[in-house]
Scaffold this active site. Structure first.
Site, PDB file in Angstrom:
ATOM      1  N   ASP A   1     -30.691   8.750   4.872  1.00 44.56           N
ATOM      2  CA  ASP A   1     -29.284   8.774   5.235  1.00 44.56           C
ATOM      3  C   ASP A   1     -28.543   9.867   4.458  1.00 44.56           C
ATOM      4  O   ASP A   1     -28.684   9.973   3.237  1.00 44.56           O
ATOM      5  CB  ASP A   1     -28.684   7.391   4.925  1.00 44.56           C
ATOM      6  CG  ASP A   1     -27.291   7.218   5.455  1.00 44.56           C
ATOM      7  OD1 ASP A   1     -27.114   7.252   6.686  1.00 44.56           O
ATOM      8  OD2 ASP A   1     -26.362   7.027   4.636  1.00 44.56           O
TER       9      ASP A   1
ATOM     10  N   GLU B   1     -31.150  12.924   7.507  1.00 40.29           N
ATOM     11  CA  GLU B   1     -29.865  13.097   8.187  1.00 40.29           C
ATOM     12  C   GLU B   1     -29.068  14.118   7.380  1.00 40.29           C
ATOM     13  O   GLU B   1     -28.759  13.888   6.210  1.00 40.29           O
ATOM     14  CB  GLU B   1     -29.116  11.772   8.265  1.00 40.29           C
ATOM     15  CG  GLU B   1     -27.780  11.895   8.994  1.00 40.29           C
ATOM     16  CD  GLU B   1     -26.922  10.645   8.867  1.00 40.29           C
ATOM     17  OE1 GLU B   1     -26.139  10.377   9.793  1.00 40.29           O
ATOM     18  OE2 GLU B   1     -27.017   9.946   7.831  1.00 40.29           O
TER      19      GLU B   1
ATOM     20  N   HIS C   1     -27.223   5.044  16.347  1.00 37.76           N
ATOM     21  CA  HIS C   1     -26.283   3.983  15.965  1.00 37.76           C
ATOM     22  C   HIS C   1     -24.924   4.521  15.543  1.00 37.76           C
ATOM     23  O   HIS C   1     -23.970   3.746  15.433  1.00 37.76           O
ATOM     24  CB  HIS C   1     -26.878   3.155  14.833  1.00 37.76           C
ATOM     25  CG  HIS C   1     -27.052   3.933  13.562  1.00 37.76           C
ATOM     26  ND1 HIS C   1     -27.953   4.966  13.439  1.00 37.76           N
ATOM     27  CD2 HIS C   1     -26.418   3.849  12.362  1.00 37.76           C
ATOM     28  CE1 HIS C   1     -27.872   5.478  12.223  1.00 37.76           C
ATOM     29  NE2 HIS C   1     -26.950   4.823  11.550  1.00 37.76           N
ATOM     30  N   ASP C   2     -24.821   5.823  15.289  1.00 38.28           N
ATOM     31  CA  ASP C   2     -23.554   6.432  14.886  1.00 38.28           C
ATOM     32  C   ASP C   2     -22.898   7.226  16.013  1.00 38.28           C
ATOM     33  O   ASP C   2     -21.861   7.853  15.796  1.00 38.28           O
ATOM     34  CB  ASP C   2     -23.775   7.380  13.703  1.00 38.28           C
ATOM     35  CG  ASP C   2     -23.960   6.646  12.384  1.00 38.28           C
ATOM     36  OD1 ASP C   2     -23.457   5.521  12.256  1.00 38.28           O
ATOM     37  OD2 ASP C   2     -24.621   7.201  11.487  1.00 38.28           O
TER      38      ASP C   2
ATOM     39  N   ASP D   1     -35.085   2.991   6.617  1.00 37.41           N
ATOM     40  CA  ASP D   1     -33.935   3.786   6.201  1.00 37.41           C
ATOM     41  C   ASP D   1     -33.875   3.857   4.687  1.00 37.41           C
ATOM     42  O   ASP D   1     -34.067   2.844   3.995  1.00 37.41           O
ATOM     43  CB  ASP D   1     -32.641   3.153   6.733  1.00 37.41           C
ATOM     44  CG  ASP D   1     -31.842   4.113   7.591  1.00 37.41           C
ATOM     45  OD1 ASP D   1     -31.486   5.184   7.078  1.00 37.41           O
ATOM     46  OD2 ASP D   1     -31.579   3.804   8.766  1.00 37.41           O
TER      47      ASP D   1
END
Length: 556
Positions: free
Chosen positions: A199, A254, A327-328, A98
């Site tokens: 991210d 993302e 995960h979100d 990440d």
């Protein structure tokens, strides 16, 4: 489009805090991941995406990084991480990390210096502004509720934080900041990693005027001023030129609030930016006009329309990323399937969708087991900052507590963060201690040991799907033709290549549904490749069983 290894890959996302704990402190760690690599190899995945393991005060579970080149001690050491990378590569898999560079932690050395004085050399590494008209610099809102500005008494100015107040936004207008980021990226790539998941990368360029939204007392946000901002493509092309182009890696960004037209600018093969993006249009299909926590039932026609739009919108231009949870997000089986009566069938059906489209599929840990959402009795059992902030804000605004909890049960990020369910022992075999967040109580029935030993499990169906992608080069089928666009129950589509086509038929509901193959889709022979039931007797007119999935190869 060019052939690339990441186009033929299947990615497995690990949320390390919840994957496997090796030392009994209740927190998943790198040695725990090491102990499960053979499990992942057996599943058949090619790439592991590791969520942040960097030094962090954990205000947002690692997405608030205080040192980009250090490993958080509760996860292990840099030596542990190096061993993990070596063992992943030894098994023929790859590792992506990440990259969180829209913001840092407020405990990062850059920000510690930045807040000391207005003339500090690091001041412009962040976005500081004086107040305006007796208040904040503007009326932007944070993704995590409340204002996007935090007042700092030392210098009597505000800093911008689109997320938590402990996650100040970095100032990408500053070339020194950008160079420090690129140096850090090269440091990790030189260690041998195989790419980055970036991210909220499309937020790094803000409108430098920082204008007000002017929406009165209603929904305040300001996204049009910091999503896909004026210099974002300039920055990403610079990043590609300075770093990414020098390595054989994969990148996925993302990107909040992008359309297929926007995405083509990020992933166009001639634009030298990113390989793929995660979009959120499908993740908003069950959100009402007031956003994520405003629940509404999803409509299959909307799901089909969105997927078709992205499949056709990027055709010949760029590559899709395929996911239904992470995960979100809540667990896809609870959201789009049936996590009780038809858990196996609907889990397999949803997996079939993800693995037969154009793009790279992403499996989120536990998805291959059919893990489900959790319903903790009290808000005290939840850990996620977004959830806790929303609960407090909406309770104070007078919303009924039961209504707020129902929204959390449906959409809360902790649904995807409960510990991985390895076996039927205490705490699902995740830890010998007390887990940092409670395990889903259904772990005695849903766990990896049970799934691996059951030849009819969702786990083994995933193995078959992954093998199918390789054997039949599913990614090589081009085009996307939706069948029955207005059908409210069946999702069917065709992908073609030369003299053959791939036909996918999916019943999205728990009762029978009729499927009719249009006469204009002709074929001389049909080969059933995979399905979660025995094949129907008549492909032209089939009565589909609950959550049935069938994939055929049609020959002209």
């Amino acid at each position: 489009m060019a052939d690339k290894w990441w186009k033929d890959s299947v990615v497995y996302q690990i949320y390390p805090r919840s994957f496997m704990d090796s030392d009994g402190d209740g927190i998943g760690d790198i040695p725990g991941i090491l102990s499960k690599l053979d499990y992942l190899k057996r599943l058949g995945v090619d790439v592991i995406w590791l969520c942040p393991v960097y030094e962090s005060p954990n205000d947002d579970n690692g997405y608030d990084i205080s040192d980009y080149r250090s490993i958080l001690s509760e996860f292990g050491t840099i030596a542990d991480w190096e061993e993990l990378l070596a063992q992943i590569h030894a098994r023929g898999m790859k590792l992506i990390m990440d990259l969180v560079v829209n913001h840092s932690s407020d405990e990062h050395a850059w920000f510690v210096e930045s807040r000391k004085s207005k003339d500090n050399p690091y001041r412009d590494y962040y976005i500081w502004r004086p107040g305006a008209d007796g208040g904040e610099p503007n009326d932007w809102g944070s993704f995590f509720s409340g204002s996007a500005w935090q007042y700092d008494e030392r210098t009597e100015e505000y800093f911008l934080h689109l997320f938590s107040k402990k996650q100040p936004d970095l100032n990408w207008e500053n070339p020194k900041l950008r160079q420090d980021v690129y140096d850090m990226m090269a440091w990790w790539l030189d260690k041998g990693i195989d790419g980055f998941r970036m991210d909220v990368i499309n937020l790094i360029s803000k409108n430098p005027a920082l204008p007000r939204v002017e929406q009165g007392e209603g929904w305040r946000f300001g996204g049009e001023h910091f999503m896909n901002g004026p210099r974002v493509h300039e920055y990403l092309q610079e990043m590609n030129r300075e770093v990414l182009s020098k390595y054989d890696i994969m990148t996925v960004g993302e990107t909040i609030g992008v359309t297929p037209e926007d995405a083509a600018l990020y992933v166009g093969e001639e634009r030298n930016e990113l390989n793929m993006v995660f979009h959120f249009e499908l993740m908003d299909v069950d959100s009402g006009p007031h956003g994520k926590w405003d629940l509404k039932p999803w409509d299959l026609r909307d799901i089909k329309r969105i997927i078709a739009k992205w499949q056709t919108g990027l055709e010949g231009k760029g590559w899709n990323s395929l996911y239904l949870n992470n995960h979100d997000q809540p667990r896809m089986l609870s959201r789009f399937g049936d996590d009780r009566t038809y858990r196996k069938e609907s889990g397999k059906m949803l997996a079939t969708l993800l693995h037969t489209l154009q793009g790279t599929p992403y499996i989120y840990q536990g998805e291959e087991l059919g893990m489900t959402n959790v319903r903790f009795a009290s808000i005290e059992s939840y850990k996620d900052i977004e959830t806790l902030n929303m609960f407090a804000e909406q309770l104070a605004a007078g919303r009924d507590e039961a209504d707020i909890m129902n929204a959390i049960y449906a959409k809360g990020r902790d649904n995807g963060r409960t510990p991985m369910q390895w076996d039927g022992s205490e705490h699902a075999g995740f830890t010998t201690g007390t887990p940092w967040i409670a395990v889903n109580p259904n772990y005695p029935d849903i766990n990896a040991e049970q799934a691996v030993n059951d030849p009819d499990s969702i786990f083994h169906y995933y193995r078959q799907l992954i093998a199918l992608r390789r054997e039949h080069d599913v990614t090589g089928y081009s085009g996307f033709r939706l069948i029955g666009e207005e059908d409210e129950r069946v999702f069917a589509y065709v992908r073609s290549r030369g003299e053959e086509s791939l036909l996918v038929v999916l019943n999205f509901f728990g009762d029978q549904a009729e499927f009719r193959l249009p006469e204009e889709i002709g074929f001389s022979r049909a080969e059933r490749l995979i399905g979660n039931y025995d094949p129907p007797a008549n492909l032209r007119r089939a009565l589909l069983r609950p959550y049935e999935a069938q994939v055929y190869r049609l020959f002209a």
